[in-house]
Write an enzyme that holds these catalytic residues in place. Sequence first.
Site, PDB file in Angstrom:
ATOM      1  N   THR A 138       0.593   3.961  -2.637  1.00  0.00           N
ATOM      2  CA  THR A 138       0.414   5.487  -2.251  1.00  0.00           C
ATOM      3  C   THR A 138       1.689   6.217  -3.130  1.00  0.00           C
ATOM      4  O   THR A 138       1.261   7.699  -3.728  1.00  0.00           O
ATOM      5  CB  THR A 138       0.936   5.892  -1.294  1.00  0.00           C
ATOM      6  OG1 THR A 138       1.276   5.823  -0.620  1.00  0.00           O
ATOM      7  CG2 THR A 138      -1.201   5.064  -0.406  1.00  0.00           C
ATOM      8  N   LYS A 139       2.858   5.795  -2.819  1.00  0.00           N
ATOM      9  CA  LYS A 139       4.051   6.932  -3.888  1.00  0.00           C
ATOM     10  C   LYS A 139       3.583   6.939  -5.479  1.00  0.00           C
ATOM     11  O   LYS A 139       3.921   7.959  -5.972  1.00  0.00           O
ATOM     12  CB  LYS A 139       4.671   6.249  -3.493  1.00  0.00           C
ATOM     13  CG  LYS A 139       5.595   6.477  -1.835  1.00  0.00           C
ATOM     14  CD  LYS A 139       5.755   7.808  -1.794  1.00  0.00           C
ATOM     15  CE  LYS A 139       5.917   8.529  -0.146  1.00  0.00           C
ATOM     16  NZ  LYS A 139       6.474   9.637  -0.330  1.00  0.00           N
ATOM     17  N   LEU A 162       1.187  -0.596  -0.130  1.00  0.00           N
ATOM     18  CA  LEU A 162      -0.196  -0.148  -0.474  1.00  0.00           C
ATOM     19  C   LEU A 162       1.214   1.306   0.578  1.00  0.00           C
ATOM     20  O   LEU A 162       0.810   2.682  -0.525  1.00  0.00           O
ATOM     21  CB  LEU A 162      -0.572   0.024   1.184  1.00  0.00           C
ATOM     22  CG  LEU A 162      -1.903   1.480   1.314  1.00  0.00           C
ATOM     23  CD1 LEU A 162      -2.850   1.260   0.633  1.00  0.00           C
ATOM     24  CD2 LEU A 162      -2.789   0.996   2.596  1.00  0.00           C
ATOM     25  N   TYR A 163       1.435   0.877   0.569  1.00  0.00           N
ATOM     26  CA  TYR A 163       2.657   2.196   0.637  1.00  0.00           C
ATOM     27  C   TYR A 163       3.203   2.788  -0.519  1.00  0.00           C
ATOM     28  O   TYR A 163       2.942   4.183  -1.002  1.00  0.00           O
ATOM     29  CB  TYR A 163       4.128   2.182   1.973  1.00  0.00           C
ATOM     30  CG  TYR A 163       5.351   2.662   1.093  1.00  0.00           C
ATOM     31  CD1 TYR A 163       5.110   4.643   1.480  1.00  0.00           C
ATOM     32  CD2 TYR A 163       5.894   3.101   1.395  1.00  0.00           C
ATOM     33  CE1 TYR A 163       6.629   5.486   2.200  1.00  0.00           C
ATOM     34  CE2 TYR A 163       7.623   4.064   0.736  1.00  0.00           C
ATOM     35  CZ  TYR A 163       7.240   5.243   1.047  1.00  0.00           C
ATOM     36  OH  TYR A 163       8.037   5.409   1.127  1.00  0.00           O
ATOM     37  N   ALA A 164       3.973   1.793  -1.779  1.00  0.00           N
ATOM     38  CA  ALA A 164       4.544   1.779  -2.600  1.00  0.00           C
ATOM     39  C   ALA A 164       2.850   2.662  -3.752  1.00  0.00           C
ATOM     40  O   ALA A 164       3.370   3.066  -4.430  1.00  0.00           O
ATOM     41  CB  ALA A 164       4.366   0.373  -3.589  1.00  0.00           C
TER      42      ALA A 164
END
Length: 436
Positions: free
Chosen positions: A257-258, A253-255
């Site tokens: 959002t980026k 999810l971090y990736a």
Amino acid sequence: MASPPDTSKTTKLERYNSYIRRVNSTKLLAASSKLLFRVTLLVALVLIFFFTFNYPPLSDTPTSAGHHVHTTSHLLSSAFYGSGASWEKEVRRSSTPRRPNGFSVLVTGAGGFVGTHCSLALKKRGDGVLGLDNFNTYYDPSLKRARQKVLKQHEIFIVEGDLNDGELLAKLFDIVPFTHVLHLAAQAGVRYAMENPQSYVSSNIAGYVNLLEVAKNADPQPAIVWASSSSVYGLNTENPFSESDRTDQPASLYAATKKAGEEIAHTYNHIYGLSITGLRFFTVYGPWGRPDMAYFFFTKDILQGKPINVYQTHDNKEVARDFTYIDDIVKGCLGALDTAEKSTGKGGKKKGPAQLRIYNLGNTSPVTVGKLVSILESLLNVKAKKHVIKMPRNGDVPFTHANVSLAYKDFGYKPTTDLSSGLRKFVKWLIEFFAL
């Protein structure tokens, strides 16, 4: 014999008068109580206004190794706080450049790892720097407070506030005609997204959009340089990773959002003429780093005799990272700022095509986690207690490797610090800071 005088009427009259006196006394007491309450409330409000406008938040408390500062949330919003004359004076002073044609830079996430180092580098060369940070508790805020203390010693002021506070951001842009924004604030970490996904959406997407909304309406519009991530390459199997490779398969999810941030940047560039440069960082390390990173907690655990988990892939290959030393990352950030063209919009309206760029900032030399541990053992003169385990399926990728030829071509980016040299500097700092 004469009958006694009739006193019943007199007695009744006295009782009635007594009753009236008690009623009036009760009314007077009630009125006095209401008046006292209102006066007390008024005095309290006056005191709140006085202390809010004339005293800074409890963010300048010195910190040292082993002494943690516990942050408290403000009763008043940051926008309400930021309306005192002394506060505005501090904002202007910090953001005013000292060199001819110097930049005035808003650095979001200034209390963070990369934000602190970039802020110091910009200030050192004579640019004006204003920080913004919400000092969240994703990792121990005392480290962020210690960084803040260092920035204060170099006359860099950090406004304590959140990206989603649109009123505060608008006020900062009203006070300061920022030439540039270095947007580094974000919810970091791959694994934490499985515990608190909403924090990533709130910071990395909603907060970013909020910042761009304010920037697009500014006059002048600033040029924006912001931190994307090497995580956007996700399940990409091409090596080394190049900016032209596909990034539509995020593994976390971090990736995601980026990656969303990169698409949002394209939208605001296309519609509003904002000049935007994205930087894909590859595993940044060094002094004042993040405690949630493997190199950081490996070092502490090895020194304290605790076991560490060394990951292998599910096909028994070693995990490797393109570890990039903080000084090299700072040079890349400043190079991107120096070559950023001016935005072309005004008041939310695009006047012409604007610059849109994306770059890798890495070290170009992947190192296995096993090699990382070996270097630490040598520097610490301690043998690590290693548990080799399979990599959990939590969104981490097994391998990263940056192709930085585009950044080299456009602004001379060339990493110069190998992992052994960088870790030596980190270990020295960590032992001194934590008194280990």
